[in-house]
Write an enzyme that holds these catalytic residues in place. Structure first.
Site, PDB file in Angstrom:
ATOM      1  N   GLU A  83      52.909  66.112 -17.609  1.00  0.00           N
ATOM      2  CA  GLU A  83      52.278  65.074 -18.260  1.00  0.00           C
ATOM      3  C   GLU A  83      50.995  64.911 -17.692  1.00  0.00           C
ATOM      4  O   GLU A  83      49.809  64.499 -18.176  1.00  0.00           O
ATOM      5  CB  GLU A  83      53.110  63.623 -18.402  1.00  0.00           C
ATOM      6  N   SER A  84      50.808  65.180 -16.583  1.00  0.00           N
ATOM      7  CA  SER A  84      49.573  64.895 -15.620  1.00  0.00           C
ATOM      8  C   SER A  84      48.866  66.234 -15.741  1.00  0.00           C
ATOM      9  O   SER A  84      47.380  65.964 -15.906  1.00  0.00           O
ATOM     10  CB  SER A  84      49.848  64.830 -13.941  1.00  0.00           C
ATOM     11  N   GLY A 133      54.125  71.771 -11.496  1.00  0.00           N
ATOM     12  CA  GLY A 133      53.672  70.400 -11.362  1.00  0.00           C
ATOM     13  C   GLY A 133      53.837  69.327 -12.609  1.00  0.00           C
ATOM     14  O   GLY A 133      54.820  70.173 -13.269  1.00  0.00           O
ATOM     15  N   ARG A 134      53.364  68.406 -12.598  1.00  0.00           N
ATOM     16  CA  ARG A 134      54.087  67.476 -13.522  1.00  0.00           C
ATOM     17  C   ARG A 134      53.369  67.733 -14.956  1.00  0.00           C
ATOM     18  O   ARG A 134      51.843  67.631 -15.091  1.00  0.00           O
ATOM     19  CB  ARG A 134      53.641  65.935 -13.118  1.00  0.00           C
ATOM     20  N   ASN A 138      36.674  67.645 -10.902  1.00  0.00           N
ATOM     21  CA  ASN A 138      37.630  68.125 -10.164  1.00  0.00           C
ATOM     22  C   ASN A 138      37.307  68.656  -8.847  1.00  0.00           C
ATOM     23  O   ASN A 138      36.138  69.565  -8.617  1.00  0.00           O
ATOM     24  CB  ASN A 138      38.516  69.383 -10.729  1.00  0.00           C
ATOM     25  N   TYR A 139      37.942  68.022  -7.516  1.00  0.00           N
ATOM     26  CA  TYR A 139      37.357  68.402  -6.314  1.00  0.00           C
ATOM     27  C   TYR A 139      38.680  68.838  -5.549  1.00  0.00           C
ATOM     28  O   TYR A 139      39.573  67.860  -5.585  1.00  0.00           O
ATOM     29  CB  TYR A 139      36.513  67.619  -5.484  1.00  0.00           C
ATOM     30  N   ARG A 140      38.845  69.799  -5.035  1.00  0.00           N
ATOM     31  CA  ARG A 140      40.162  70.271  -4.180  1.00  0.00           C
ATOM     32  C   ARG A 140      40.153  71.154  -2.768  1.00  0.00           C
ATOM     33  O   ARG A 140      39.077  71.452  -2.721  1.00  0.00           O
ATOM     34  CB  ARG A 140      41.000  70.867  -5.248  1.00  0.00           C
ATOM     35  N   HIS A 142      34.409  66.038 -17.325  1.00  0.00           N
ATOM     36  CA  HIS A 142      35.522  66.591 -16.298  1.00  0.00           C
ATOM     37  C   HIS A 142      35.100  66.657 -15.049  1.00  0.00           C
ATOM     38  O   HIS A 142      33.894  67.181 -14.804  1.00  0.00           O
ATOM     39  CB  HIS A 142      35.922  67.901 -16.989  1.00  0.00           C
ATOM     40  N   SER A 183      41.315  65.205 -10.084  1.00  0.00           N
ATOM     41  CA  SER A 183      40.975  65.868 -11.390  1.00  0.00           C
ATOM     42  C   SER A 183      40.860  64.687 -12.527  1.00  0.00           C
ATOM     43  O   SER A 183      41.773  63.897 -12.570  1.00  0.00           O
ATOM     44  CB  SER A 183      42.190  66.986 -11.813  1.00  0.00           C
TER      45      SER A 183
END
Length: 311
Positions: free
Chosen positions: A272-273, A269-270, A114-116, A112, A98
């Site tokens: 900050e990320s 999840g994190r 994102n690939y998942r 932006h 992302s």
């Protein structure tokens, strides 16, 4: 939990390797275009399983703030996930890239990408698997040649796999990145977006892996020429002000509507990320309206009424 405790999956291993390679290639390309700063990497671990590599750039020659993140996360399916994300099973896995880039110059658009891939397991075997992703453009000033280049790049990728994909995934993108609380105002001028794509009789598992890879590979040729065309354009304080107004809309969407943000927070999840996607400076001014017929109003109208850029 260790990833080796998950059921074997060759596709999973292949996708992880691709995502990490894509992160390296995109960061190298963006650093070359920025010409001043380099990405800083933070590696993090998720206590329940997995982790990621967060790479951020700030105060560069082009990019005021940006990040190119990868994550490989997995764990037990919790009641919170079942209720909030409408999934079921014993264990889950997700891997993706992302990125969000916020250029300093308001003539250069935010982007932006994102690939998942997601896998769900039940009783020691894969019970479900799907793919998703997309890339979308958020300009502050409208240059139609840039819009045509960006959309044309992704149409060419889609057409190589299925001529029905570009119009379908463009519409999904137009309909997803919407601040519905602001009378249907889009976040930007779109791109492509797809989600929950599973193998079927026409498109097998390998097809969706190759399609996601082709879309990921298209990011740099879709975006970097636009950056190169405008990164040295002059701009005024008033134009920077407008950029920050529009960044406020970007922030609203990410915090109120974005499924990726919700998924990350619901799965521990994190933070900050996850919130790396937010711009460094924004403005929220009461009932701000650009002057009718101005370049700012032209951009706003493009966000209110999605356009077929390649007609």
């Amino acid at each position: 939990m260790n990833i080796n405790q998950l059921p074997p999956s060759d596709i999973r291993d292949r996708w992880i390797a691709y995502i990490h390679d894509l992160q390296d290639r995109i960061c190298t390309g963006l650093e070359a275009e920025d010409g001043k700063e380099r990405f800083r990497e933070d590696r993090w671990e998720r206590p329940e399983g997995g982790g990621g590599k967060t790479r951020v750039i700030a105060n560069g020659g082009v990019f005021e703030k940006g990040g190119v993140n990868t994550s490989v996360v997995f764990g037990e399916v919790t009641d919170t996930m079942r209720n909030a994300l409408k999934i079921d099973g014993d264990r889950w896995f997700a891997c993706g890239l992302s990125l969000v880039l916020h250029p300093f110059n308001p003539m250069v658009p935010t982007v932006h990408c994102n690939y998942r891939m997601f896998e769900l397991y039940r009783e020691g075997a894969v019970s479900d698997r799907w793919f998703g992703g997309g890339t979308d453009l958020t300009p502050f000033y409208l240059f139609e040649e840039d819009a045509r280049h960006f959309h044309g790049t992704y149409k060419e990728v889609c057409d190589r796999f299925d001529p029905l994909f570009y119009p379908r995934f463009k519409k999904v993108c137009d309909d997803y990145f919407v601040n519905s609380h602001r009378n249907g105002e889009r976040r930007g001028i779109g791109g492509i977006f797809y989600d929950h794509q599973r193998p079927d009789a026409q498109h097998d598992l390998d097809f969706w892996v190759r399609f996601g890879q082709a879309c990921g590979d298209a990011f740099l040729p879709a975006y970097v020429p636009i950056v190169a065309a405008h990164k040295n354009d002059p701009f005024t304080a008033e134009q920077k002000h407008w950029q920050e107004i529009r960044r406020g809309r970007y922030t609203e969407f990410n915090l109120v509507h974005d499924r990726g943000t919700i998924f990350g927070l619901k799965t521990n999840g994190r933070t900050e990320s996850i919130l790396m996607s937010l711009p460094p400076t924004v403005r929220f001014e009461y009932d701000y309206q650009p002057a009718p017929g101005s370049p700012e109003d032209e951009l706003l109208q493009a966000c209110l009424h999605p356009k077929e850029w390649l007609m």
